[in-house]
Scaffold this active site. Structure first.
Site, PDB file in Angstrom:
ATOM      1  N   GLU A 161     -31.047 -35.298 -11.593  1.00  0.00           N
ATOM      2  CA  GLU A 161     -30.236 -34.155 -11.150  1.00  0.00           C
ATOM      3  C   GLU A 161     -28.954 -34.632 -10.446  1.00  0.00           C
ATOM      4  O   GLU A 161     -28.710 -34.334  -9.275  1.00  0.00           O
ATOM      5  CB  GLU A 161     -31.062 -33.236 -10.252  1.00  0.00           C
ATOM      6  CG  GLU A 161     -32.221 -32.614 -11.029  1.00  0.00           C
ATOM      7  CD  GLU A 161     -32.999 -31.561 -10.265  1.00  0.00           C
ATOM      8  OE1 GLU A 161     -32.964 -31.589  -9.025  1.00  0.00           O
ATOM      9  OE2 GLU A 161     -33.645 -30.717 -10.905  1.00  0.00           O
ATOM     10  N   GLU A 190     -38.460 -31.260 -16.203  1.00  0.00           N
ATOM     11  CA  GLU A 190     -39.191 -30.541 -15.155  1.00  0.00           C
ATOM     12  C   GLU A 190     -39.215 -29.061 -15.476  1.00  0.00           C
ATOM     13  O   GLU A 190     -38.187 -28.478 -15.810  1.00  0.00           O
ATOM     14  CB  GLU A 190     -38.497 -30.724 -13.797  1.00  0.00           C
ATOM     15  CG  GLU A 190     -38.427 -32.147 -13.314  1.00  0.00           C
ATOM     16  CD  GLU A 190     -37.729 -32.254 -11.950  1.00  0.00           C
ATOM     17  OE1 GLU A 190     -37.640 -31.239 -11.232  1.00  0.00           O
ATOM     18  OE2 GLU A 190     -37.268 -33.338 -11.618  1.00  0.00           O
TER      19      GLU A 190
HETATM   20  C1  BG6 Z   1     -36.275 -30.422  -8.815  1.00  0.00           C
HETATM   21  C2  BG6 Z   1     -36.368 -31.801  -8.212  1.00  0.00           C
HETATM   22  O1  BG6 Z   1     -35.010 -29.946  -8.663  1.00  0.00           O
HETATM   23  O2  BG6 Z   1     -37.070 -29.449  -8.227  1.00  0.00           O
HETATM   24  C3  BG6 Z   1     -37.773 -32.150  -7.738  1.00  0.00           C
HETATM   25  O3  BG6 Z   1     -35.960 -32.778  -9.149  1.00  0.00           O
HETATM   26  C4  BG6 Z   1     -38.319 -30.992  -6.960  1.00  0.00           C
HETATM   27  O4  BG6 Z   1     -37.742 -33.322  -6.982  1.00  0.00           O
HETATM   28  C5  BG6 Z   1     -38.393 -29.805  -7.890  1.00  0.00           C
HETATM   29  O5  BG6 Z   1     -39.566 -31.251  -6.380  1.00  0.00           O
HETATM   30  C6  BG6 Z   1     -39.046 -28.603  -7.269  1.00  0.00           C
HETATM   31  O6  BG6 Z   1     -38.415 -28.284  -6.071  1.00  0.00           O
HETATM   32  P1  BG6 Z   1     -39.241 -28.124  -4.739  1.00  0.00           P
HETATM   33  O7  BG6 Z   1     -38.220 -27.938  -3.710  1.00  0.00           O
HETATM   34  O8  BG6 Z   1     -40.125 -26.954  -4.924  1.00  0.00           O
HETATM   35  O9  BG6 Z   1     -40.020 -29.364  -4.563  1.00  0.00           O
END
Ligand code: BG6
Length: 486
Positions: free
Chosen positions: A197, A384
């Site tokens: 990211e 993701e």
């Molecule tokens: C993504 C990141 O943007 O979101 C992760 O790459 C992150 O590291 C994921 O964990 C989910 O976000 P959060 O804040 O719920 O952990």
């Protein structure tokens, strides 16, 4: 069958969010080792000692005030110190991944395990061997891992020594680190991603939730883009078969109203939040609207001939991206805000949201897949996608996370449609298949996993792993190569 043969299925995790072992195996500290957990309504904070002896805190990714030093305080529980304790459970965890039928998994390498104190102080063999063991076992179990080099976790040593990513010295340091990884894991890892990211600081700039100046944000991002381009070139020299992608935080937003100003603002948000970095890495040059951004932000940005050449010669081989939710954009002010993935947006009346206010939108996912493939015309990889939720462990140890199954089913269904309509994508990894520490809030209780990890925000738990209902559902989905989604 919509999903091509060999489509990669698995999950994505990251070093700092799962490993723990924060001061073991020769690893040096990283900024997030000094961060306390927040909660559903509050982002986490990084704590330090000011020059005058008082305590201070700032948002993650921030810059220490003059003279301040990071410090561990006894009355703070640091969730990342142990995280999900993957550092000691990795064999068991890979076994569970294999049981679900994973054909890949994504994690990041902790730079602080490989070069804890910069290249000049030498490589840490113990760190190199740790990942070699993990990758060898993953391969033995039938997985083709896709590995991320950097996920916001350079050793603090770099901040102390060079002042961090604003300094161009970081480019050479990163490229050396990348070369070490490409060489050490040659034959084990065929697909890499450079920066996770990479657009995150640019997004923070738009939201105004960082203590970094605009100059610093542009300089840091540019230096990372150059470091990525040079790493892509280095990878291809080390092994022409290596594929090296970039990884951009997905951004899907709709105009809240048909007011042409809202439509323009939404498009400009996509250009600036996503395409600024993605164009630089996929097309090898900054987009034409970059000039508008630099002028509006009143920063002097010049791209040297050498940098321009590196960007063009070091284009990424594929586009990795994350997708969780969508938002709305408007120029009108009478709107209700919602929380988001490290950012807030305007509430969409047609969508439901998670307990953390993230608006669930599988159609937005399909829309994003089309937009990205249309624009870049290179293979996509969805690194993701997932739902953060509170899970309840029943008395018999079962965890009925039907909400998570619903989320993934709906998204995989849309992925299938997009593939049928021509989008070229080679893999899908859910986010956080093993419960881990949230990046924005630092919580363990915000769970994404299909594997439950017995550990909470306060540090109570045994780290025992349990299979959630979603574990069995995803296994069936993978077994049928995405055909069986019921
Ligand atoms: C993504 C990141 O943007 O979101 C992760 O790459 C992150 O590291 C994921 O964990 C989910 O976000 P959060 O804040 O719920 O952990």
């Amino acid at each position: 069958m919509a999903f091509p043969k060999g489509f990669l299925w698995g999950t994505s995790i990251s070093a700092e969010q799962v490993e723990g072992g924060w001061n073991e195996g020769g690893k040096s500290p990283v900024q997030i080792d000094y961060a306390a957990a927040g909660d559903a309504g509050h982002m986490r904070k990084v704590w330090f000692r000011n020059a005058d002896g008082t305590r201070g805190s700032m948002p993650a990714f921030g810059k220490l005030p003059e003279g301040a030093k990071y410090e561990i305080f006894d009355d703070i529980h640091y969730t990342n110190h142990e995280a999900a304790d993957f550092y000691h459970h990795w064999k068991e965890d890979l076994g569970l991944f294999a049981e679900m039928g994973f054909t890949t998994f994504n994690t990041s390498l902790a730079w602080s395990r490989i070069y804890p104190y910069g290249v000049r102080n030498g490589v840490n063999k113990e760190g190199v061997e740790f990942y070699r063991n993990v990758f060898t076992e993953a391969r033995r179990l039938g997985m083709d891992p896709v590995i991320t080099l950097y996920k916001y976790d350079e050793p603090v040593w770099y901040e102390e020594t060079y002042g961090g990513w604003e300094n161009r010295e970081m480019i050479d340091e990163f490229v050396e680190f990348a070369k070490t990884c490409f060489t050490e894991y040659k034959g084990l890892i065929n697909k890499w991603m450079t920066f996770n990211e990479i657009n995150i600081l640019i997004m923070f700039k738009a939201m105004g939730n960082s203590n970094l100046s605009k100059e610093s944000i542009y300089a840091q991002t540019h230096n990372q883009i150059i470091a990525a381009a040079r790493s892509v070139k280095a990878a291809h020299e080390i092994d022409p078969d290596l594929k090296v992608g970039c990884m951009i935080a997905g951004q899907c937003a709709y105009p809240l109203t048909p007011d042409p100003n809202d439509v323009m603002a939404t498009y400009a948000g996509f250009q600036e939040g996503f395409c600024y970095c993605a164009d630089a890495m996929m097309r090898g040059r900054y987009p034409s609207f970059a000039k508008r951004m630099w002028e509006n932000d009143n920063v002097q940005m010049t791209v040297s001939e050498e940098d321009a050449k590196d960007m063009m010669e070091g284009k990424a081989d594929f586009l990795g991206f994350s997708y969780y939710m969508s938002g709305c954009i408007t120029t009108h002010t009478d709107t209700e805000a919602t929380a988001g993935n490290l950012f807030t947006s305007v509430k969409n009346p047609y969508l439901k949201a998670s307990d953390w206010g993230w608006q669930i939108d599988p159609v937005g996912y399909k829309y994003t897949l089309h937009v990205l493939y249309d624009r870049y015309n290179k293979p996509l990889f969805n690194v993701e996608n997932g739902l953060g939720a509170y899970d309840k462990v029943e008395e018999d140890g079962s965890i009925h996370d039907s909400y998570r199954i619903d989320y993934h089913r709906a998204h995989i269904q849309k992925l299938k449609e997009a593939i049928e309509e021509g989008v070229d994508i080679f893999g899908y990894t859910t986010w956080g298949g093993l419960d881990l520490v949230s990046a924005s809030t630092g919580q363990m209780d915000k769970r994404y996993g299909m594997i439950y990890v017995d550990m909470n925000d306060k540090g109570e738990g045994t780290f025992e792993r349990k299979r959630k209902d979603s574990f069995f559902w995803y296994k069936k989905c993978i077994e049928s190569n995405g055909d069986e989604l019921d």
